[in-house]
Design an enzyme around this catalytic site. Structure first.
Site, mmCIF file in Angstrom:
data_model
loop_
_atom_site.group_PDB
_atom_site.id
_atom_site.type_symbol
_atom_site.label_atom_id
_atom_site.label_comp_id
_atom_site.label_asym_id
_atom_site.label_seq_id
_atom_site.Cartn_x
_atom_site.Cartn_y
_atom_site.Cartn_z
ATOM 1 N N VAL A 185 43.027 29.727 70.977
ATOM 2 C CA VAL A 185 41.781 29.696 70.203
ATOM 3 C C VAL A 185 41.807 30.623 68.989
ATOM 4 C CG1 VAL A 185 40.378 28.965 72.165
ATOM 5 C CG2 VAL A 185 40.633 31.411 71.689
ATOM 6 N N LYS A 186 42.944 31.207 68.671
ATOM 7 C CA LYS A 186 42.988 32.083 67.510
ATOM 8 C C LYS A 186 43.237 31.273 66.224
ATOM 9 C CE LYS A 186 42.292 35.928 69.764
ATOM 10 N NZ LYS A 186 42.030 35.644 71.195
ATOM 11 N N THR A 187 43.107 31.939 65.066
ATOM 12 C CA THR A 187 43.166 31.219 63.791
ATOM 13 C C THR A 187 44.473 30.449 63.620
ATOM 14 O OG1 THR A 187 41.691 32.819 62.818
ATOM 15 C CG2 THR A 187 42.962 31.466 61.285
#
Ligand SMILES: *Cc1c(COP(=O)(O)O)cnc(C)c1O
Length: 397
Positions: A185-187
């Protein structure tokens, strides 16, 4: 924020390189690799992106924090100051080394209040760890001064702020050692993965060895390498690194999209008298991964959260009652519910959390709404969403 939204041919090509030669491990097997070194390539790419001399990839962001602290010599009995608002990974990574997390209040930046940090320093304090939450940052100059004055190691968890900057420098590259996560879910994502970033060569060499059982990585015979000190296994696999390699090259595109979507929502809400955006320290630019604002009180923000839910506005949260990001619901921590025995001094510090006054943190987290900015929204969708959000806030008056 999520890199998982945009996944395609570029990622597939990098992964296929690894599948073609079958070398799934980042070290050794030189002859079989056909020149593919995805972890090494990704490290070089991240060094450029974060304008840092050294990058050590590891298996997760949590591992990155543990490895960063271990590389700087933090261990049993050492106190590490960290914020009350973060992800559980922060205290997990500290406690894994036998070190003691000391939680302190956040301010309107939504991360460490420098005054609270100063007040928490004891002779046992070894490091201060800022967590650049929800795409923005704390007052890095003030924290740097405090760390220098008190001879403390300054650690920067930038897992949620990939692409943000402070006075022209990438977040994650400013403190003595920085940490990134590339979870799903990180950039940008590797599936699972993380990185330790530093300009300190000693920390880097320590991180390189520590994350691979203490291997010194000298020569070309892995079995003959020596182990100058104890290590662990926090290696990333070539498959995960391959995904990250494609993703990091798309980071400018991701940040542009985030900025566009963030700006549309911000400009729609800016005139509402009850909306106060989070404070971004002078010289800072957010990563636009989240839009954060304060409402007048807890009751109002609960009402707005409920209205958002009822009107289909997803990915916006008030973290006051959240199980994973704010101290109030961390009962497993306060009750020291560990599968294995913990040291007496750690248990003592954790039990103190039950009665410590965090009313300043409550004041900010209770009034805060944090909205994830997605990359996959079209401009029309964002405009519609922003108008709905505005309506929900007005109707909550
Ligand atoms: C995601 C995250 C981590 C942990 O990263 P993982 O890769 O999921 O282990 C640590 N700190 C913060 C602030 C995070 O958001």
């Amino acid at each position: 924020m999520p890199g998982f939204e945009l996944f395609g041919d570029l990622e597939r090509k990098e992964v296929n390189d690894v599948l073609d030669n079958g070398v799934l491990m980042r070290y050794g097997f030189d002859g079989m690799r056909k020149g593919h070194w995805k972890a090494k390539e990704l490290e070089a790419e991240l060094a450029k992106t974060f304008n840092s001399e050294h990058v050590q990839l590891v298996s997760s962001g949590t591992a990155a924090v543990s490895v960063a602290l271990a590389s700087a010599g933090v261990g049993a009995g050492d106190e590490v100051i960290m914020p009350t608002f973060t992800f559980v990974a922060s205290f997990e990574a500290i406690m894994m080394l036998g070190a003691i997390p000391v939680l302190v209040d956040v301010d309107d930046t939504l991360t460490l209040d420098p005054k609270a940090v100063e007040a928490a320093i004891t002779p046992k304090t070894k490091a201060v760890m800022i967590v650049q939450m929800c795409g923005s940052m704390g007052d890095m100059d003030a924290l740097r001064r405090i760390c220098n004055t008190n001879e403390l190691i300054f650690v920067e968890d930038s897992c949620q702020a990939i692409g943000g900057t402070y006075k022209g420098k990438p977040l994650g590259s400013i403190a003595d050692v920085g940490c990134f996560s590339f979870d799903f879910v990180k950039t940008i994502t590797c599936g699972e993965g993380g990185a330790v970033v530093t300009n300190n060569k000693d920390y880097y060499i320590n991180a390189d060895h520590y994350s691979d059982h203490g291997h010194d990585h000298i020569g070309s015979d892995r079995g003959a390498e020596t182990h100058p000190f104890l290590g662990y296994n926090f290696r990333i696999s070539e498959l995960n690194a391959a995904v990250g390699l494609a993703q990091v090259r798309r980071l400018p595109e991701f940040i542009e999209l985030q900025k566009r979507n963030y700006t549309i929502i911000r400009e729609t809400l800016v005139d509402l008298p009850e909306v106060q955006f989070r404070t971004v320290p002078e010289g800072g630019e957010e990563s636009y991964a989240f839009l954060n604002f304060f409402l007048p009180d807890l009751e109002f923000s609960r009402k707005v959260s409920k209205a958002f839910k009822e009107n289909g506005i997803d990915v916006c949260w008030n973290y006051y009652d959240n199980n994973w990001h704010y101290i109030r619901e961390w009962h497993h921590l306060k009750d020291a519910k560990s599968l294995y025995p913990l040291s007496a001094d750690l248990k003592h510090e954790l039990s103190e959390l039950k009665t410590k006054d965090f009313s300043q943190s409550d004041h900010f987290i209770g009034r805060n709404i944090s909205c994830l900015i997605k990359l996959s929204w079209t401009e029309e969708e964002v405009k519609l969403r922003a108008e709905k959000m505005k309506d929900c806030i007005i109707k909550s008056r």
